[in-house]
Design a protein around this motif. Structure first.
Motif, PDB file in Angstrom:
ATOM      1  N   LEU A 137      44.253  75.568  35.066  1.00 49.20           N
ATOM      2  CA  LEU A 137      44.276  75.143  36.471  1.00 49.20           C
ATOM      3  C   LEU A 137      45.298  74.033  36.701  1.00 49.20           C
ATOM      4  O   LEU A 137      46.112  74.097  37.633  1.00 49.20           O
ATOM      5  CB  LEU A 137      42.876  74.635  36.849  1.00 49.20           C
ATOM      6  CG  LEU A 137      42.481  74.697  38.305  1.00 49.20           C
ATOM      7  CD1 LEU A 137      42.488  76.131  38.794  1.00 49.20           C
ATOM      8  CD2 LEU A 137      41.098  74.089  38.500  1.00 49.20           C
ATOM      9  N   GLU A 197      52.865  74.947  41.110  1.00 50.71           N
ATOM     10  CA  GLU A 197      52.883  75.416  42.486  1.00 50.71           C
ATOM     11  C   GLU A 197      53.131  74.332  43.517  1.00 50.71           C
ATOM     12  O   GLU A 197      53.568  74.591  44.623  1.00 50.71           O
ATOM     13  CB  GLU A 197      51.553  76.112  42.806  1.00 50.71           C
ATOM     14  CG  GLU A 197      51.455  77.467  42.154  1.00 50.71           C
ATOM     15  CD  GLU A 197      50.081  78.080  42.325  1.00 50.71           C
ATOM     16  OE1 GLU A 197      49.146  77.345  42.649  1.00 50.71           O
ATOM     17  OE2 GLU A 197      49.958  79.287  42.123  1.00 50.71           O
ATOM     18  N   MET A 198      52.849  73.084  43.165  1.00 52.97           N
ATOM     19  CA  MET A 198      52.926  72.022  44.157  1.00 52.97           C
ATOM     20  C   MET A 198      54.354  71.618  44.516  1.00 52.97           C
ATOM     21  O   MET A 198      54.586  71.013  45.540  1.00 52.97           O
ATOM     22  CB  MET A 198      52.162  70.782  43.665  1.00 52.97           C
ATOM     23  CG  MET A 198      50.680  70.985  43.669  1.00 52.97           C
ATOM     24  SD  MET A 198      50.002  71.121  45.324  1.00 52.97           S
ATOM     25  CE  MET A 198      50.008  69.427  45.823  1.00 52.97           C
ATOM     26  N   CYS A 199      55.322  71.911  43.652  1.00 58.38           N
ATOM     27  CA  CYS A 199      56.699  71.474  43.918  1.00 58.38           C
ATOM     28  C   CYS A 199      57.540  72.636  44.438  1.00 58.38           C
ATOM     29  O   CYS A 199      57.792  73.583  43.702  1.00 58.38           O
ATOM     30  CB  CYS A 199      57.323  70.930  42.639  1.00 58.38           C
ATOM     31  SG  CYS A 199      56.408  69.547  41.973  1.00 58.38           S
ATOM     32  N   PRO A 200      57.962  72.567  45.700  1.00 50.57           N
ATOM     33  CA  PRO A 200      58.765  73.663  46.250  1.00 50.57           C
ATOM     34  C   PRO A 200      60.172  73.652  45.669  1.00 50.57           C
ATOM     35  O   PRO A 200      60.640  72.628  45.197  1.00 50.57           O
ATOM     36  CB  PRO A 200      58.790  73.359  47.731  1.00 50.57           C
ATOM     37  CG  PRO A 200      58.565  71.905  47.844  1.00 50.57           C
ATOM     38  CD  PRO A 200      57.713  71.508  46.680  1.00 50.57           C
TER      39      PRO A 200
END
Lengths: 58, 382
Positions: free
Chosen positions: A48, A55-58
């Motif tokens: 997790l 996923e949090m950093c574009p």
């Protein structure tokens, strides 16, 4: 009539099909129960946190 | 001093006072005028500055690219004062990390502006890590992203309510980490159809029954092999543990009864006394309104009579009646409309009661029936 199968994880374990996780899995009527297996909660939390940081950093 | 001298002197004094008063009046008037003018000038200047900034920043109120426009931790209630309705053609990271812990819908309403996201082509990361407590309508139906709701609400730690989330199905699906780390989200209404994997609500441990119901109802009945993930705690709190006691109100329907009733405060009532006739009812007034949906009704048995529960629609028309003899101690039903209930205890024949304890019926929302409505989806609880 086909009915759902429900899978319950043992204490301290998490069920996964490689993509989803749960302690209780209400399978769709035609879903394959053999796709699911248990991992430890520690393994789950590691997966997790790895996926969140990806996923949090574009 | 002669009268003529006195008059002459008075005239001189009057002239001096007049001149002095005029001078002071001029000075005071000048000061007041100056201060007023200065303040007025400042306000005009501020307004001109505000207009110039927001006219440019919001393109005179026309739809525009708002990507990252209100993102970042520097925004405050003094600086975030949009002048025009916000209509983004691009909402990528539009409010990302915005620090205002406010009800965004109310806040914008207070400024007299609206937020219309329906024309936005890029919607990803829109509110990620923002501190809003409530967001109004989030309409991503115009999104051209393969995953329109990618990380849109991720890490919104204060977020309690999303009034409505209007979906669009992208080639890659609707969701990706959309609600990651939203521990306070309670209210979520989905408008649209969910067709693919990707909806993980496991961190939303406070999600309400209405919200969970909205999510399940939005799952497409026409797909297979898909999974949705919910918080097990949220489901247990919203359904299994969300039990309501249906109290009797102790009103005897039959004369001739001499029974003392005591509410024990634990879902039971103790009866002492006697009844002389074949029937005796304790009735509860149907006041609490239950929303349409599936419920499990518990009808506890007792040694003194039969418990009945009758459902009525909001116009007072009877919908159904259940009792323990006909339906057993638990019965599950689905109401297609909002309803109220009346519970009755029917005591059979003449009898004497000596500390006779009778349990009230209880009702709770039923997750089993909701789950059964989408048998083609796997529902994971974590």
């Amino acid at each position: 009539m086909k009915t759902r199968t429900t899978l319950y994880a043992d204490e301290g374990m998490i069920l996964t099909d490689g993509e989803h996780f749960g302690t209780v899995i209400h399978l769709a009527v035609n879903a394959d129960a053999l796709a699911w297996h248990e991992i430890t909660r520690e393994e789950y939390e590691e997966i997790l946190s790895r996926s969140i940081s990806e996923e949090m950093c574009p | 001093m002669t009268i003529a001298d006195k008059l002459s002197r008075a005239k001189e004094d009057y002239g001096a006072v007049h001149e002095s008063g005029k001078e002071e009046g001029y000075q005071e008037g000048y000061s007041l005028g100056h201060d007023h003018g200065e303040q007025y000038g400042k306000e005009l200047g501020k307004q001109a500055e505000y207009d110039a900034f927001w006219d440019l920043y919001q393109n005179g109120g026309k739809p525009k690219d708002y990507s990252t426009a209100f993102g970042g931790v520097g925004w405050t209630e003094q600086t975030f004062k949009p002048k025009y309705d916000i209509v983004p053609t691009n909402a990528y990271m539009m409010f990302r990390a915005n620090p205002l812990a406010v009800d965004l819908a109310e806040y914008l309403n207070g400024l007299g502006v609206t937020l219309d996201l329906s024309q936005s082509g890029n919607t990803q990361y829109m509110f990620q890590s923002s501190k809003f407590t409530r967001i109004g309508v989030v309409d991503v139906s115009g999104s051209t992203n393969s995953v329109p709701l990618d990380n849109v609400f991720a890490s919104c730690s204060n977020l309690v309510t999303i009034d409505k989330l209007v979906l669009k199905t992208g080639p890659g699906g609707e969701f990706n980490n959309t609600f990651g780390a939203c521990p306070n989200l309670e209210n979520l209404t989905i408008d649209g159809v969910i067709t693919k994997n990707g909806l993980y609500l496991q961190t939303c441990t406070k999600l309400s029954r209405a919200s969970i119901t909205s999510v399940i109802r939005a799952l497409s009945p026409d797909v297979s092999g898909q999974t949705v993930t919910l918080s097990r705690a949220a489901v247990e709190n919203a359904f299994e543990n969300n039990r309501t006691t249906i109290s009797f109100d102790f009103t005897a329907e039959t004369d001739g009864a001499d029974v003392t009733l005591s509410d024990n405060g634990d879902g039971t009532v103790t009866m002492n006394g006697s009844v002389a006739f074949d029937s005796y009812f304790l009735r509860s007034d149907p006041t609490a309104v239950f929303s349409a949906g599936s419920y499990t009704l518990s009808l506890p048995q007792n040694n003194y009579g039969t418990v009945y529960v009758t459902l009525y629609d909001l116009d007072g028309k009877e919908i159904a009646m259940y009792d323990e003899w006909g339906y057993g101690e638990e019965v599950t039903f689905t109401a297609n409309e909002d309803f109220v209930m009346k519970a009755q205890l029917y005591l059979m024949g003449a009898a004497t009661f000596d500390n006779a304890v009778v349990a009230y019926p209880t009702i709770r929302p039923d997750f089993e029936a909701l789950k059964a409505s989408k048998p083609n989806w796997t529902i994971a609880l974590v």
